[in-house]
Design an enzyme around this catalytic site. Structure first.
Site, PDB file in Angstrom:
ATOM      1  CB  SER A 197      -0.902   0.034   1.237  1.00  0.00           C
ATOM      2  OG  SER A 197      -1.747  -1.088   1.265  1.00  0.00           O
TER       3      SER A 197
HETATM    4  N1  SAH Z   1      -0.114  -5.509   4.087  1.00  0.00           N
HETATM    5  C1  SAH Z   1       0.663  -5.760   2.873  1.00  0.00           C
HETATM    6  C2  SAH Z   1      -0.094  -5.417   1.624  1.00  0.00           C
HETATM    7  C3  SAH Z   1      -0.738  -6.627   1.153  1.00  0.00           C
HETATM    8  S1  SAH Z   1      -1.658  -6.661  -0.351  1.00  0.00           S
HETATM    9  C4  SAH Z   1       1.989  -5.071   2.901  1.00  0.00           C
HETATM   10  O1  SAH Z   1       2.280  -4.324   3.845  1.00  0.00           O
HETATM   11  O2  SAH Z   1       2.773  -5.320   1.980  1.00  0.00           O
HETATM   12  C5  SAH Z   1      -2.889  -7.821   0.217  1.00  0.00           C
HETATM   13  C6  SAH Z   1      -2.408  -9.205   0.460  1.00  0.00           C
HETATM   14  O3  SAH Z   1      -3.520  -9.946   0.938  1.00  0.00           O
HETATM   15  C7  SAH Z   1      -1.909  -9.931  -0.777  1.00  0.00           C
HETATM   16  O4  SAH Z   1      -0.591 -10.341  -0.577  1.00  0.00           O
HETATM   17  C8  SAH Z   1      -2.874 -11.102  -0.921  1.00  0.00           C
HETATM   18  O5  SAH Z   1      -2.256 -12.287  -1.389  1.00  0.00           O
HETATM   19  C9  SAH Z   1      -3.360 -11.281   0.501  1.00  0.00           C
HETATM   20  N2  SAH Z   1      -4.628 -11.990   0.665  1.00  0.00           N
HETATM   21  C10 SAH Z   1      -5.729 -11.940  -0.149  1.00  0.00           C
HETATM   22  N3  SAH Z   1      -6.704 -12.721   0.344  1.00  0.00           N
HETATM   23  C11 SAH Z   1      -6.240 -13.283   1.488  1.00  0.00           C
HETATM   24  C12 SAH Z   1      -6.778 -14.212   2.452  1.00  0.00           C
HETATM   25  N4  SAH Z   1      -8.000 -14.715   2.326  1.00  0.00           N
HETATM   26  N5  SAH Z   1      -5.990 -14.549   3.506  1.00  0.00           N
HETATM   27  C13 SAH Z   1      -4.743 -14.048   3.652  1.00  0.00           C
HETATM   28  N6  SAH Z   1      -4.180 -13.195   2.769  1.00  0.00           N
HETATM   29  C14 SAH Z   1      -4.906 -12.803   1.700  1.00  0.00           C
END
Ligand code: SAH
EC number: 2.1.1.77
Length: 206
Positions: free
Chosen positions: A52
């Site tokens: 993000s």
């Molecule tokens: N917080 C992260 C940004 C992540 S983007 C950072 O600081 O980099 C969102 C993430 O959520 C992605 O990597 C995606 O694979 C994950 N995601 C999507 N659905 C999910 C689920 N059901 N359980 C766990 N992770 C999930």
């Protein structure tokens, strides 16, 4: 980054600003993007996922009102950056990532940088992490269609959850869910945002 993108937009919690200054964001962005790590936008981290924008990380962190004794759940570890920002602000961070190679890479970087109160698990965070519940706060960084019931259940009375909610690839709402001491749940719209969709169990209810 912190003064121009974050403090200037109204983030005032000094502990949050200090954490945002301290975490080396260039270590978390995808390969080839380190030079742009501190710019005012999201960046790719591989596997179609993104880290993000710094301001959004700071906003969501501040909304959690993190305290030194808190135990926090993050759904969507991604790069591990958000977990690293939370690490110095709370007692424990539990974070779940559904894409296994991302979970592995995040765990490795967090370990190398010494964020040793962060526990990473590869799996579906739609159902939360019951073994470590209840949590003082929950941060969700992928957008489901609706707020997953299991996550509300795993929030301690008095706890706060920050979560983007809305349809895939459209503008979503960043919401603050508060569970009062008597268990009453309130839901406040904070800002329009755009996150990657939550997959796993979340996609079954679409
Ligand atoms: N917080 C992260 C940004 C992540 S983007 C950072 O600081 O980099 C969102 C993430 O959520 C992605 O990597 C995606 O694979 C994950 N995601 C999507 N659905 C999910 C689920 N059901 N359980 C766990 N992770 C999930």
């Amino acid at each position: 980054m912190v003064e121009r993108q974050i403090a200037a937009r109204g983030i005032g919690d000094q502990r949050v600003l200090a954490a945002m200054r301290a975490v080396p964001r260039h270590r978390f962005v995808g390969e080839g993007h380190a030079a742009r790590a501190y710019e005012d936008h999201p960046l790719p981290i591989g596997h179609g996922q993104t880290i993000s924008q710094p301001y959004i990380v700071a906003l969501m962190t501040e909304l959690l009102e993190p305290r030194a004794e808190h135990r926090v759940l993050e759904v969507g570890t991604g790069s591990g950056y958000q977990a690293a920002v939370l690490s110095p602000l709370v007692a424990e961070v539990y974070t779940i990532e559904i894409v296994e190679p991302l979970a592995r890479r995040a765990a490795k970087v967090l370990d190398e940088l010494g964020y040793d109160n962060v526990t990473v698990r590869a799996g579906d965070g739609y159902a939360g992490w019951p073994e470590h519940a209840p949590f003082d706060s929950i941060i969700v960084t992928a957008a489901p269609d609706r707020v997953p019931e299991a996550l509300v259940e795993q929030l301690r009375p008095g706890g706060r959850m920050v979560i983007p909610v809305g349809p895939v690839h459209a503008l979503q709402e960043l919401r603050l869910i508060e569970k009062a001491a008597d268990g009453t749940v309130t839901d406040t719209m904070v800002a329009p945002v755009r996150f990657v969709p939550m997959t796993g169990g979340a996609s079954l209810v679409r």
